[in-house]
Design a protein around this motif. Structure first.
Motif, short mmCIF file in Angstrom:
data_model
loop_
_atom_site.label_atom_id
_atom_site.label_comp_id
_atom_site.label_asym_id
_atom_site.label_seq_id
_atom_site.Cartn_x
_atom_site.Cartn_y
_atom_site.Cartn_z
N ALA A 184 -1.07 -0.56 -5.80
CA ALA A 184 -0.63 -1.94 -5.94
C ALA A 184 0.55 -2.03 -6.90
CB ALA A 184 -1.78 -2.82 -6.41
N HIS A 185 0.44 -1.29 -8.03
CA HIS A 185 1.56 -1.29 -8.98
C HIS A 185 2.81 -0.73 -8.34
CE1 HIS A 185 -1.01 -1.63 -12.83
NE2 HIS A 185 -0.64 -2.79 -12.36
N GLY A 242 3.56 -0.87 -5.28
CA GLY A 242 4.07 -1.91 -4.40
C GLY A 242 4.86 -2.96 -5.16
N ASP A 243 4.37 -3.35 -6.34
CA ASP A 243 5.09 -4.33 -7.16
C ASP A 243 6.45 -3.79 -7.56
OD1 ASP A 243 2.91 -5.93 -7.03
OD2 ASP A 243 2.17 -5.51 -9.05
N ALA A 249 8.14 -1.48 -6.09
CA ALA A 249 8.98 -1.39 -4.90
C ALA A 249 9.57 -2.75 -4.55
CB ALA A 249 8.18 -0.84 -3.73
#
Lengths: 327, 267
Positions: free
Chosen positions: B6-7, B9-10, B12
Motif C-alpha cells: 500500500a505504501h 502504491g502511495d 507510486a
C-alpha cells in the motif's frame, strides 16, 4: 442518534498565545455544526485539531468513533477536509486531482477513475474535467476541492471557510452541494465568517471567540438571546425623523435608535400585532410620510455583536424577514 | 506485507503526480541543466585557453566535465525546495496529511520524481560534453560507477532541497539560497581547478567538500585525469570518500527532513 464528533476541553497553546482554551463540542451524526467567530478566534485550529493535523496540548476528542490522537489513522480513513484555500494541484487536471486522492485513499486505479467521473458529474465539472486546475474559476476550484474531499465517501466532512471570497452565485451553488451531502447522511463541521452561511447550512451554531465557546444553540435560539423583532421605519424627509421617534417612543420597550444617514428609526416593540397596529396608526395620525415600514428579526450579525461587542469582519448582507405594510 | 504494498502504491501515485508536473513544466529541467551546460561551454572554450592544469593526463575540457556533472547535483537543491515549499504554501501538504498515508511518503515521492529530473539533466550535460570532445576512458564498470555516484550525490542534494523548502517557505528566498549554495560548493571544490594552489586550511576544507570528492572520483573512474600525484587522503581515496560522504549525507538528511516535515506541517 449517535455522536459523530465529540470534543472535551481541547486546548492548544502557541508560545504565549492560547489558540484553543478548552473547547467542548458535540455533533450528532448527519447534522451540521457551524463554527462562527472572527479571525483568530480558533476556528481553524479547532478544525485542524479534529482533522488530526494538530495534536491538542490537553483535552480529548473522538471523530467518527475514534480518538484523534491514539487512533489517528482510523480517523483519517473516515474524514474529508476542504481548507480555506482550495488545496488542489494546479498543474493537474480536475480528473487527475480526484484520481490521485482516490489512489491515496486506496480506491485502486479503476475505482478511483469511476469515483472521479461520478464526482465530476455531481459537481458540474465535467466540461472542465480534463483542463488543468489553474484554468478554473474560483468557484470551480472550490467545487473541485469539495469533490476531492469527498472522494472516499467520508462520514465526517470538515469545511474550513468553504466559500470565503466567492461571488454570491458560486456560494449558493456550493451551499446546495454541501446540503446534498448532508441529505445523504454526512456529518459536517463548518467554520465560517458569514453569518448568512451558518444560518443557511448549520443545524446548530457555536460562537467562538479567543479560543472559547461563548454561545451555542440553533440560529433561532441565538437570535432570541438578543431580543425580539424590531420595527424599522424609514421616513421620506430627514427632518421628520425626530418626530417619528417621538411618536414611537411611548409604544416602545426601549428608547428608539435613530440612523440619520438611512433616515431610519429602529424601535423594539412589545410582542403582538396590537403594538404594530398602534405604531402604524400613531405615525399616520402624526402625518409622518413613511417610506418603509418593516419588521426585522435580529440577524446573526446582531447576535455576534451582542455577544462579543465586536462586529464581524465580513459584511454579509443582512437577512431580514420583512413584513412590509402600506401605510 | 500488504501495508508495504500500500505504501508503495502511495509513493507510486504521488511520484506520478510529480512526473506529470515535470512533463507539463519542462522548464524545470532546463533550469537544472542550464547552468552546467553553460559551464561546459564557458569553461571549456573560454577558460581552457588560459588555464593549464598540472597533473592532468587529458585536456582542461576533460578535467571540468566531472565537476560540471557534480554541479547538476547541486542545482537539484532548488527544484525540490521549491516543490516542497509550494505544496506547503498551497495547503496540499495539509490535505495529504489528513490521509491515512505513511509519514515519509510525501517527501520520498518528491525526491524520487526530482531524481528523474536530475538524471535527465545529467544526460543533457553528457550530450553537450560529448559534443565538445569529452570522452570516458574507463572500463564499463568504472564508467557506470561514476554515473551512479553522481546520481547518489544528486539524491542527497534533493533531500537538502526538501529541508530547505520546509525551513524557508518563501520561494524567492529559496531561489537565492539555492543559487548561493551552487556557487559556493562548486567553486570551493576541485570541480574546475586542482586544489594544489590553495593555502593549507582552505585546501583541506575544499578537499573534504563532497563536491570535490565526487568530481575527483568521477575523473579517476573515467580516466579524465592523470595519476593523482598530490597525495592527500580524500584525493587518493576519492571513490571511497565520495561514497561515504553521500551515505553520511543521506543517513543524516532523511531522518532530519522527516522530523522537520512533522513539525513544519503542524505549525
Amino acid at each position: 442518534m449517535n455522536t459523530a464528533i465529540e470534543a472535551a476541553g481541547l486546548t492548544k497553546q502557541y508560545g504565549g498565545h492560547r489558540a484553543l482554551d478548552g473547547v467542548d463540542l458535540s455533533v450528532e451524526a448527519g447534522t451540521v455544526l457551524g463554527l462562527l467567530g472572527p479571525n483568530g478566534a480558533g476556528k481553524t485550529t479547532t478544525v485542524r485539531t479534529l482533522a488530526t493535523l494538530l495534536e491538542p496540548d490537553a483535552g480529548t476528542a473522538r471523530v467518527a468513533g475514534f480518538d484523534i490522537v491514539r487512533q489517528r489513522r482510523e480517523v483519517r480513513r473516515r474524514i474529508g477536509l476542504a481548507g480555506q484555500y482550495a488545496a488542489v494541484d494546479e498543474l493537474l487536471t480536475g480528473r487527475e486531482n480526484l484520481v490521485l486522492l482516490g489512489r491515496l485513499l486506496r480506491l485502486g486505479r479503476r475505482g478511483s477513475a469511476a469515483r472521479a467521473a461520478e464526482l465530476l458529474a455531481q459537481f458540474e465539472l465535467e466540461a472542465a474535467a480534463d483542463k488543468p486546475a489553474k484554468e478554473y474559476s474560483g468557484g470551480m476550484r472550490r467545487r473541485l476541492d469539495l469533490a476531492v474531499s469527498l472522494i472516499a465517501a467520508p462520514e465526517v466532512l470538515f469545511l474550513d471557510e468553504p466559500t470565503t471570497g466567492l461571488d454570491p452565485a458560486s456560494r449558493a451553488t456550493l451551499w446546495r452541494m454541501v446540503q446534498d451531502q448532508v441529505d445523504q447522511g454526512v456529518t459536517v463541521l463548518l467554520t465560517t465568517q458569514y453569518l448568512e452561511e451558518a444560518d443557511f447550512l448549520a443545524d446548530r451554531i457555536l460562537v467562538v471567540d479567543r479560543g472559547r465557546v461563548i454561545a451555542e444553540g440553533t440560529s433561532d435560539e441565538l437570535k432570541r438571546k438578543v431580543g425580539g423583532e424590531r420595527l424599522e421605519v424609514a421616513v421620506a424627509d430627514g427632518s421628520a425623523l425626530a418626530q417619528a421617534a417621538a411618536v414611537l417612543a411611548p409604544l416602545a420597550v426601549a428608547p428608539p435608535q435613530l440612523d440619520e444617514r438611512q433616515r431610519t428609526v429602529h424601535v423594539q416593540l412589545p410582542d403582538g400585532m396590537g403594538a404594530l397596529a398602534s405604531a402604524a396608526t400613531a405615525l399616520d395620525y402624526a402625518g409622518v410620510t413613511v417610506e418603509e415600514f418593516a419588521l426585522r428579526r435580529p440577524s446573526l450579525d446582531d447576535v455576534f455583536f451582542h455577544l462579543t461587542g465586536e462586529a464581524t469582519g465580513a459584511p454579509g448582507p443582512r437577512e431580514a424577514a420583512k413584513a412590509e405594510a402600506s401605510v | 506485507m500488504s501495508s508495504v504494498l500500500a505504501h508503495g502504491g502511495d509513493v507510486a501515485a504521488l511520484t506520478g503526480r510529480h512526473l506529470r508536473h515535470l512533463r507539463r513544466t519542462p522548464e524545470k529541467i532546463i533550469g537544472v541543466a542550464l547552468t552546467p551546460v553553460a559551464m561546459v561551454v564557458i569553461l571549456g572554450y573560454l577558460f581552457a585557453t588560459v588555464v593549464e592544469v598540472k597533473n592532468t593526463g587529458g585536456s582542461y575540457r576533460e578535467y571540468i566535465m566531472a565537476g560540471v556533472f557534480a554541479q547538476v547535483g547541486l542545482s537539484c537543491i532548488g527544484i525540490t525546495a521549491i516543490g516542497v515549499a509550494g505544496d506547503l504554501g498551497k495547503g496540499l501538504i495539509d490535505r495529504f496529511r489528513s490521509l491515512p498515508m505513511g509519514r515519509a511518503t510525501v517527501l520520498v515521492s518528491h525526491t524520487l520524481a526530482d531524481l528523474a529530473a536530475a538524471a535527465l539533466s545529467i544526460l543533457l550535460v553528457a550530450v553537450t560534453g560529448l559534443a565538445v570532445g569529452w570522452r570516458v576512458h574507463g572500463s564499463f564498470l568504472e564508467n557506470l560507477t561514476g554515473f551512479l555516484l553522481l546520481l547518489g550525490f544528486a539524491y542527497a542534494m534533493l533531500w537538502v532541497g526538501a529541508l530547505l523548502g520546509m525551513v524557508m517557505r518563501n520561494l524567492e528566498a529559496i531561489s537565492g539560497v539555492a543559487a548561493l549554495l551552487l556557487v559556493l560548493f562548486s567553486f570551493l571544490s576541485s570541480s574546475f581547478m586542482p586544489l594544489t594552489g590553495l593555502p593549507g586550511w582552505l585546501r583541506t576544507v575544499a578537499e573534504w567538500n563532497p563536491v570535490s570528492a565526487v568530481s575527483e572520483a568521477c575523473r579517476q573512474l573515467w580516466g579524465n585525469t592523470g595519476p593523482a600525484a598530490s597525495g592527500s587522503f580524500p584525493v587518493e581515496n576519492a571513490v571511497l570518500v565520495s561514497a561515504l560522504s553521500i551515505g553520511l549525507l543521506v543517513a543524516v538528511l532523511i531522518p532530519l527532513s522527516l522530523r522537520v516535515y512533522r513539525i513544519s506541517a503542524t505549525r
